[in-house]
Write an enzyme that holds these catalytic residues in place. Structure first.
Site, short mmCIF file in Angstrom:
data_model
loop_
_atom_site.label_atom_id
_atom_site.label_comp_id
_atom_site.label_asym_id
_atom_site.label_seq_id
_atom_site.Cartn_x
_atom_site.Cartn_y
_atom_site.Cartn_z
CG HIS A 73 -1.79 1.16 1.40
ND1 HIS A 73 -3.16 1.08 1.31
CD2 HIS A 73 -1.51 2.47 1.67
CE1 HIS A 73 -3.69 2.29 1.50
NE2 HIS A 73 -2.70 3.14 1.73
CD GLU A 74 1.80 3.85 3.53
OE1 GLU A 74 2.30 4.89 3.05
OE2 GLU A 74 0.64 3.80 3.98
CG HIS A 87 0.55 6.08 -0.85
ND1 HIS A 87 -0.53 6.61 -1.52
CD2 HIS A 87 0.05 5.50 0.27
CE1 HIS A 87 -1.63 6.37 -0.83
NE2 HIS A 87 -1.31 5.69 0.25
#
Length: 380
Positions: free
Chosen positions: A67-68, A71
């Site tokens: 998820h990170e 980003h």
């Protein structure tokens, strides 16, 4: 969020974790091994439940990291410098050392995180079906089904429009796009986020009192207080900046570019030859005339760069915020981004003496708030 253990680099991005994440991993493994998996697939050996629980917790940790990373990878491709990723109690934090220049870029960087979680959730669920999911699932199917559920939950929860969740940043991007003012967008989104935080606290208290849900109630209240604490960072920011002068923060004597040269000359003579992305400009008489931004240069078609002058694309002086070196830094908190991308020129008697960028403010905040609130590290 402070890092306690370094995990090395992935895709060129430093990754670390805070000890609080280990508590979550242990709780997940314990909950799965002693309750959730035995209820879904009875009759298995205790060691099998614990093995599945530990593996699930580790895979969930990898899902948070994915998820990170989504980003951070997109941020780097959009020209944002990434300092690193820290995984902790409530997921992860991607630390950027420079800012996005447009609401569209910020929205894109933000949305890929929840989308990654939702896609992972769907993939885990489909695989669980292939492993025999249904009314009487196998242990592997039940484990994969839980991973699908938790990733989809993570993706949906992150879309709640409350800072510092991704949904809050998406809301800020939308308001920034509509108003053209990043600071105003942040304030409006923060107020909405506080409303969601209070609702979450009320829901948690109701769950505990009316339904007797101890874990769910406490968790909701804790999350609500966490979101409220994030909104209070604004007060800490203003407190940290009180008494600081512009001269203490600015970059003195920035490089200036003449506004009568072409975009092509500016790209080769200034942008590519310097680490800066914005340049104050002066006219033929040496008078300050505006500010050249990288975004303005990118908007010029390649075949027009040799004939387009900077004065035709630069941000004019009357659209750039200016301050004096002895003005308080808190005055900058009310300055609109406009076409200057958050930059403020420091001027004395019409002469340029310095420039302040969001990165300069971030550096000040990092040193002022260390130990109280982790702010993104910054560079010029």
């Amino acid at each position: 969020m402070n890092e306690n253990l370094s995990l090395g680099r992935i895709a060129g991005i430093h990754v670390g974790l805070n000890w609080s994440l280990l508590v979550v991993v242990a709780l997940i493994a314990w909950s799965l091994a002693t309750s959730l998996l035995p209820s879904a697939t009875p009759g298995q050996a205790s060691s099998a439940y614990w093995a599945a629980g530990v593996i699930s917790a580790i895979v969930f940790l990898a899902s948070l990291l994915a998820h990170e990373l989504a980003h951070s990878v997109v941020a780097m491709r959009r020209g944002v410098r990434v300092e690193g990723i820290t995984l902790w109690l409530f997921g992860g934090v991607s630390r950027f050392s420079s800012d996005t220049s447009s609401p569209g870029s910020q929205a894109l960087i933000t949305i890929v995180g929840p989308l990654t979680s939702l896609v992972l959730g769907a993939v885990f669920y489909l695989i669980s079906v292939a492993f025999g999911g249904g009314a009487h699932p196998s242990l592997a199917a039940a484990t994969l089904s839980w991973l699908g559920y938790i990733n989809i939950t993570l993706g949906v929860f992150n879309l709640v429009p409350a800072f510092p969740l991704d949904g809050g940043r998406l809301l800020q991007s939308l308001i920034w796009l509509r108003t053209g003012d990043r600071l105003r967008a942040t304030r409006i989104a923060a107020r909405i986020g506080m409303g969601f935080a209070y609702l979450l606290i009320a829901y948690g208290l109701a769950s505990f009192v009316l339904a007797g849900s101890l874990i769910g109630g406490v968790w909701s209240v804790f999350l609500g207080w966490f979101l409220l604490g994030a909104e209070e960072v604004g007060g800490l920011i203003r407190q940290a900046l009180t008494g600081v002068r512009v001269a203490d923060v600015m970059t003195p004597n920035p490089v200036q570019a003449p506004d009568n040269i072409t975009v092509d000359d500016a790209l080769h003579g200034y942008v590519l030859a310097s680490r800066h992305s914005t340049f104050p400009t002066h006219d033929a008489g040496g008078r300050l005339s505006g500010l050249l931004t990288l975004a303005a240069l990118k908007n010029v078609a390649p075949d027009a760069r040799a004939t387009t002058l900077l004065k035709d694309v630069m941000c004019p002086l009357d659209s750039v915020a200016t301050v004096g070196p002895n003005d308080p830094v808190t005055n900058l908190l009310g300055v609109s981004d406009g076409c200057s991308e958050g930059r403020t020129l420091v001027v004395v008697d019409g002469q340029l003496v310095g420039i302040i960028s969001p990165s300069d403010i971030n550096r000040l905040l990092q040193s002022s708030l260390s130990g109280r609130s982790r702010m993104p590290a910054a560079s010029a």
